[in-house]
Design a protein around this motif. Structure first.
Motif, PDB file in Angstrom:
ATOM      1  N   UNK A   1       0.825  -1.221   0.000  1.00  0.00           N
ATOM      2  CA  UNK A   1       0.000   0.000   0.000  1.00  0.00           C
ATOM      3  C   UNK A   1       0.856   1.266   0.000  1.00  0.00           C
ATOM      4  N   UNK A   2       1.984   1.205  -0.690  1.00  0.00           N
ATOM      5  CA  UNK A   2       2.831   2.381  -0.856  1.00  0.00           C
ATOM      6  C   UNK A   2       2.503   2.989  -2.213  1.00  0.00           C
ATOM      7  N   UNK A   3       2.009   4.225  -2.250  1.00  0.00           N
ATOM      8  CA  UNK A   3       1.672   4.852  -3.533  1.00  0.00           C
ATOM      9  C   UNK A   3       2.893   4.960  -4.445  1.00  0.00           C
TER      10      UNK A   3
ATOM     11  N   UNK B   1      18.045   7.549   0.624  1.00  0.00           N
ATOM     12  CA  UNK B   1      19.328   7.090   1.169  1.00  0.00           C
ATOM     13  C   UNK B   1      20.546   7.621   0.412  1.00  0.00           C
ATOM     14  N   UNK B   2      20.327   8.145  -0.777  1.00  0.00           N
ATOM     15  CA  UNK B   2      21.435   8.615  -1.598  1.00  0.00           C
ATOM     16  C   UNK B   2      21.637  10.118  -1.473  1.00  0.00           C
ATOM     17  N   UNK B   3      20.541  10.871  -1.538  1.00  0.00           N
ATOM     18  CA  UNK B   3      20.667  12.320  -1.630  1.00  0.00           C
ATOM     19  C   UNK B   3      19.520  13.017  -0.905  1.00  0.00           C
TER      20      UNK B   3
ATOM     21  N   UNK C   1       6.718  11.904   6.116  1.00  0.00           N
ATOM     22  CA  UNK C   1       7.205  11.030   7.182  1.00  0.00           C
ATOM     23  C   UNK C   1       8.456  10.290   6.738  1.00  0.00           C
ATOM     24  N   UNK C   2       8.478   9.839   5.475  1.00  0.00           N
ATOM     25  CA  UNK C   2       9.684   9.180   4.955  1.00  0.00           C
ATOM     26  C   UNK C   2      10.863  10.145   4.928  1.00  0.00           C
ATOM     27  N   UNK C   3      10.612  11.367   4.515  1.00  0.00           N
ATOM     28  CA  UNK C   3      11.687  12.362   4.448  1.00  0.00           C
ATOM     29  C   UNK C   3      12.275  12.603   5.834  1.00  0.00           C
TER      30      UNK C   3
ATOM     31  N   UNK D   1      15.172   0.942   4.984  1.00  0.00           N
ATOM     32  CA  UNK D   1      14.018   0.118   4.621  1.00  0.00           C
ATOM     33  C   UNK D   1      13.031   0.034   5.782  1.00  0.00           C
ATOM     34  N   UNK D   2      13.551  -0.172   6.991  1.00  0.00           N
ATOM     35  CA  UNK D   2      12.682  -0.230   8.172  1.00  0.00           C
ATOM     36  C   UNK D   2      11.972   1.103   8.396  1.00  0.00           C
ATOM     37  N   UNK D   3      12.654   2.193   8.101  1.00  0.00           N
ATOM     38  CA  UNK D   3      12.037   3.512   8.242  1.00  0.00           C
ATOM     39  C   UNK D   3      10.923   3.718   7.235  1.00  0.00           C
ATOM     40  N   UNK D   4      11.096   3.233   6.010  1.00  0.00           N
ATOM     41  CA  UNK D   4      10.042   3.348   5.006  1.00  0.00           C
ATOM     42  C   UNK D   4       8.825   2.538   5.439  1.00  0.00           C
ATOM     43  N   UNK D   5       9.052   1.307   5.865  1.00  0.00           N
ATOM     44  CA  UNK D   5       7.940   0.464   6.335  1.00  0.00           C
ATOM     45  C   UNK D   5       7.299   1.094   7.569  1.00  0.00           C
ATOM     46  N   UNK D   6       8.117   1.576   8.485  1.00  0.00           N
ATOM     47  CA  UNK D   6       7.593   2.236   9.676  1.00  0.00           C
ATOM     48  C   UNK D   6       6.798   3.487   9.345  1.00  0.00           C
ATOM     49  N   UNK D   7       7.201   4.203   8.307  1.00  0.00           N
ATOM     50  CA  UNK D   7       6.457   5.390   7.879  1.00  0.00           C
ATOM     51  C   UNK D   7       5.062   5.014   7.409  1.00  0.00           C
ATOM     52  N   UNK D   8       4.973   3.944   6.620  1.00  0.00           N
ATOM     53  CA  UNK D   8       3.663   3.482   6.141  1.00  0.00           C
ATOM     54  C   UNK D   8       2.791   3.098   7.330  1.00  0.00           C
ATOM     55  N   UNK D   9       3.339   2.341   8.249  1.00  0.00           N
ATOM     56  CA  UNK D   9       2.576   1.897   9.420  1.00  0.00           C
ATOM     57  C   UNK D   9       2.152   3.095  10.270  1.00  0.00           C
ATOM     58  N   UNK D  10       3.068   4.030  10.510  1.00  0.00           N
ATOM     59  CA  UNK D  10       2.755   5.190  11.347  1.00  0.00           C
ATOM     60  C   UNK D  10       1.653   6.047  10.730  1.00  0.00           C
ATOM     61  N   UNK D  11       1.755   6.327   9.435  1.00  0.00           N
ATOM     62  CA  UNK D  11       0.728   7.147   8.789  1.00  0.00           C
ATOM     63  C   UNK D  11      -0.599   6.399   8.771  1.00  0.00           C
ATOM     64  N   UNK D  12      -0.549   5.100   8.546  1.00  0.00           N
ATOM     65  CA  UNK D  12      -1.781   4.308   8.549  1.00  0.00           C
ATOM     66  C   UNK D  12      -2.431   4.303   9.929  1.00  0.00           C
ATOM     67  N   UNK D  13      -1.619   4.147  10.982  1.00  0.00           N
ATOM     68  CA  UNK D  13      -2.178   4.122  12.339  1.00  0.00           C
ATOM     69  C   UNK D  13      -2.680   5.488  12.798  1.00  0.00           C
ATOM     70  N   UNK D  14      -1.946   6.542  12.455  1.00  0.00           N
ATOM     71  CA  UNK D  14      -2.314   7.884  12.919  1.00  0.00           C
ATOM     72  C   UNK D  14      -3.400   8.542  12.072  1.00  0.00           C
ATOM     73  N   UNK D  15      -3.539   8.115  10.828  1.00  0.00           N
ATOM     74  CA  UNK D  15      -4.527   8.696   9.914  1.00  0.00           C
ATOM     75  C   UNK D  15      -5.224   7.596   9.114  1.00  0.00           C
ATOM     76  N   UNK D  16      -5.963   6.709   9.777  1.00  0.00           N
ATOM     77  CA  UNK D  16      -6.557   5.580   9.055  1.00  0.00           C
ATOM     78  C   UNK D  16      -7.565   5.991   7.997  1.00  0.00           C
ATOM     79  N   UNK D  17      -8.185   7.148   8.139  1.00  0.00           N
ATOM     80  CA  UNK D  17      -9.160   7.590   7.144  1.00  0.00           C
ATOM     81  C   UNK D  17      -8.534   7.980   5.821  1.00  0.00           C
TER      82      UNK D  17
END
Length: 183
Positions: free
Chosen positions: A84-86, A97-99, A128-130, A164-180
C-alpha cells in the motif's frame, strides 16, 4: 505553549555559543587561536572529502539521468502496491538514502501535483519518509571518507536496512495515525 517553544528555539543557539565562550574564558583557553586551529583542520578535511562527494554526486546524477531509477520504480511497483505504498512515493524512498537534496526536490514536486497535498495520505507518507530516513550513502561517503575507511560493507548493509525499516515504519505510522486517509 507554542510561544515558549518559539522563544526557546530562538535563544538556544546563542546561549550554547555564549556558554562555550564563557567556559573557555573561565578555563583560560586561547579562544581565537583554538578556533583558527580548528578551522584549519576542518579545511583540510573538506579538501580530502571533495573527491568522495564529487563521485557520489556523479553517481546520483547518472542513476537519475540514465533512467535506471524509473526502471527500478517499475520493477518495485507490484511490491509497493502490495504494501500500500503509492507509486508517487517510491522514487523518494529510493533516492532518500542517496541524496537529501534530491529527495527534498522530489517531495516539493510531489506537493505541487494535484491530489498530493501535504495533508493527503501520499503527502503525509512522503513527509514522514523524508523525516524518518537518512542519507546513508552520503553519511558513509563523508564520515568514512574523512577518516580514510574504505571498507564499509557492513555499515552500508545496516544503513540500508534501517532505511528500509524507516520506510515500512512510515507506512505503518501514517496508517495508524490517519486511518481515514489510507487508500
Amino acid at each position: 505553549m507554542q510561544s515558549a517553544v518559539e522563544v526557546a528555539s530562538i535563544w538556544v543557539l546563542p546561549v550554547v555559543v555564549a556558554s562555550i565562550l564563557i567556559a573557555g574564558a573561565f578555563k583560560r583557553v586561547p579562544l581565537y587561536n583554538t578556533f583558527v586551529d580548528g578551522a584549519k583542520g576542518g579545511f583540510g578535511t573538506s579538501i580530502r572529502l571533495i573527491p568522495h562527494i564529487v563521485a557520489m554526486m556523479v553517481a546520483v546524477s547518472v542513476f537519475r539521468a540514465s533512467g535506471a531509477m524509473d526502471i527500478l520504480v517499475g520493477w518495485l511497483h507490484p511490491v509497493a502496491t502490495w504494501f500500500h505504498i503509492p507509486s508517487q512515493v517510491v522514487p523518494m524512498a529510493l533516492l532518500r538514502p542517496i541524496s537529501n537534496a534530491g529527495s527534498l526536490a522530489l517531495l516539493t514536486d510531489l506537493f505541487q501535483q494535484p491530489h498530493t497535498a501535504p495533508d493527503t495520505f501520499v503527502g503525509l507518507l512522503a513527509s514522514t519518509m523524508q523525516a524518518s530516513t537518512d542519507t546513508t550513502l552520503y553519511i558513509l561517503t563523508v564520515y568514512f571518507g574523512s577518516v580514510g575507511i574504505g571498507r564499509f560493507r557492513y555499515a552500508l548493509a545496516v544503513g540500508l536496512l534501517s532505511d528500509f525499516a524507516s520506510v515500512v515504519g512510515s507506512v505503518v505510522a501514517v496508517w495508524l495515525l490517519h486511518p481515514g486517509l489510507f487508500s
